[in-house]
Design a protein around this motif. Structure first.
Motif, PDB file in Angstrom:
ATOM      1  N   CYS A  62      39.625 -13.011   7.421  1.00 41.96           N
ATOM      2  CA  CYS A  62      39.168 -11.740   7.973  1.00 41.96           C
ATOM      3  C   CYS A  62      38.921 -11.855   9.475  1.00 41.96           C
ATOM      4  O   CYS A  62      38.286 -12.799   9.937  1.00 41.96           O
ATOM      5  N   HIS A  66      34.385  -7.389   8.325  1.00 43.18           N
ATOM      6  CA  HIS A  66      33.770  -6.467   7.376  1.00 43.18           C
ATOM      7  C   HIS A  66      34.182  -6.738   5.932  1.00 43.18           C
ATOM      8  O   HIS A  66      33.916  -5.942   5.046  1.00 43.18           O
ATOM      9  N   THR A  67      34.833  -7.872   5.690  1.00 40.65           N
ATOM     10  CA  THR A  67      35.221  -8.252   4.334  1.00 40.65           C
ATOM     11  C   THR A  67      33.993  -8.504   3.461  1.00 40.65           C
ATOM     12  O   THR A  67      32.952  -8.931   3.953  1.00 40.65           O
ATOM     13  N   GLN A  68      34.145  -8.277   2.191  1.00 37.05           N
ATOM     14  CA  GLN A  68      33.094  -8.643   1.236  1.00 37.05           C
ATOM     15  C   GLN A  68      33.421  -9.967   0.562  1.00 37.05           C
ATOM     16  O   GLN A  68      32.734 -10.374  -0.372  1.00 37.05           O
ATOM     17  N   CYS A  73      40.262 -12.258   3.833  1.00 34.07           N
ATOM     18  CA  CYS A  73      40.528 -10.831   3.987  1.00 34.07           C
ATOM     19  C   CYS A  73      40.507 -10.147   2.623  1.00 34.07           C
ATOM     20  O   CYS A  73      41.051 -10.663   1.653  1.00 34.07           O
ATOM     21  N   ASP A  74      39.880  -8.981   2.570  1.00 29.27           N
ATOM     22  CA  ASP A  74      39.894  -8.167   1.354  1.00 29.27           C
ATOM     23  C   ASP A  74      40.479  -6.778   1.614  1.00 29.27           C
ATOM     24  O   ASP A  74      40.378  -5.893   0.781  1.00 29.27           O
ATOM     25  N   SER A  76      39.552  -4.771   4.116  1.00 29.76           N
ATOM     26  CA  SER A  76      38.589  -3.897   4.803  1.00 29.76           C
ATOM     27  C   SER A  76      39.075  -3.456   6.176  1.00 29.76           C
ATOM     28  O   SER A  76      38.674  -2.407   6.666  1.00 29.76           O
ATOM     29  N   HIS A  77      39.956  -4.240   6.801  1.00 32.97           N
ATOM     30  CA  HIS A  77      40.461  -3.909   8.136  1.00 32.97           C
ATOM     31  C   HIS A  77      41.227  -2.586   8.165  1.00 32.97           C
ATOM     32  O   HIS A  77      41.377  -1.972   9.213  1.00 32.97           O
ATOM     33  N   GLN A  79      40.379   0.236   7.361  1.00 29.21           N
ATOM     34  CA  GLN A  79      39.546   1.372   7.763  1.00 29.21           C
ATOM     35  C   GLN A  79      39.402   1.502   9.277  1.00 29.21           C
ATOM     36  O   GLN A  79      38.879   2.496   9.773  1.00 29.21           O
ATOM     37  N   VAL A  92      29.065  -4.500   6.856  1.00 27.95           N
ATOM     38  CA  VAL A  92      29.677  -4.644   5.534  1.00 27.95           C
ATOM     39  C   VAL A  92      28.922  -3.756   4.556  1.00 27.95           C
ATOM     40  O   VAL A  92      27.698  -3.771   4.521  1.00 27.95           O
ATOM     41  N   ALA A  96      33.603  -0.428   1.204  1.00 28.04           N
ATOM     42  CA  ALA A  96      34.792  -0.822   1.974  1.00 28.04           C
ATOM     43  C   ALA A  96      35.944  -1.099   1.033  1.00 28.04           C
ATOM     44  O   ALA A  96      35.777  -1.563  -0.067  1.00 28.04           O
ATOM     45  N   SER A  97      37.151  -0.788   1.503  1.00 26.68           N
ATOM     46  CA  SER A  97      38.325  -1.042   0.671  1.00 26.68           C
ATOM     47  C   SER A  97      39.432  -1.679   1.467  1.00 26.68           C
ATOM     48  O   SER A  97      39.441  -1.677   2.644  1.00 26.68           O
TER      49      SER A  97
END
Length: 97
Positions: A62, A66-68, A73-74, A76-77, A79, A92, A96-97
């Motif tokens: 990430c 802002h990844t969970q 990386c999940d 979240s970028h 957004q 965070v 977030a998606s």
């Protein structure tokens, strides 16, 4: 003092991790050595996230901060638009998606 991470980029960084090597993931977004810590968090409430690679592999870490699933990386970028890069993000959250 800032409480939210800076969005360092709106895409992840592909890095080659080496099995059993310890890395320090930048959590503040201020490092010039993204996605890794360079000490730029000094004077903030942020600390780097130490992690050890479980295997030698390419991984996507990430950079939006802002990844969970830090340091990975999940998505979240997605957004954040390019004009948000370099600014503090919202932090965070579970939406977030």
């Amino acid at each position: 003092m800032s409480k939210q991470p800076v969005i360092a980029d709106n895409k992840p960084a592909k890095v080659n991790l080496l099995k059993d090597q310890e890395y320090y993931f930048c959590a503040c977004g201020r490092s010039k050595n993204q996605p890794f810590c360079d000490g730029s968090h000094a004077g903030t409430s942020f600390k780097p996230l130490p992690f050890k690679a479980e295997k030698t592999e390419d991984a996507y870490l990430c950079v939006c901060k802002h990844t969970q699933n830090a340091p990975f990386c999940d998505g979240s970028h997605k957004q954040f638009t390019k004009d948000k890069v370099g600014q503090e993000g919202p932090g965070v959250n579970s939406n977030a998606s």
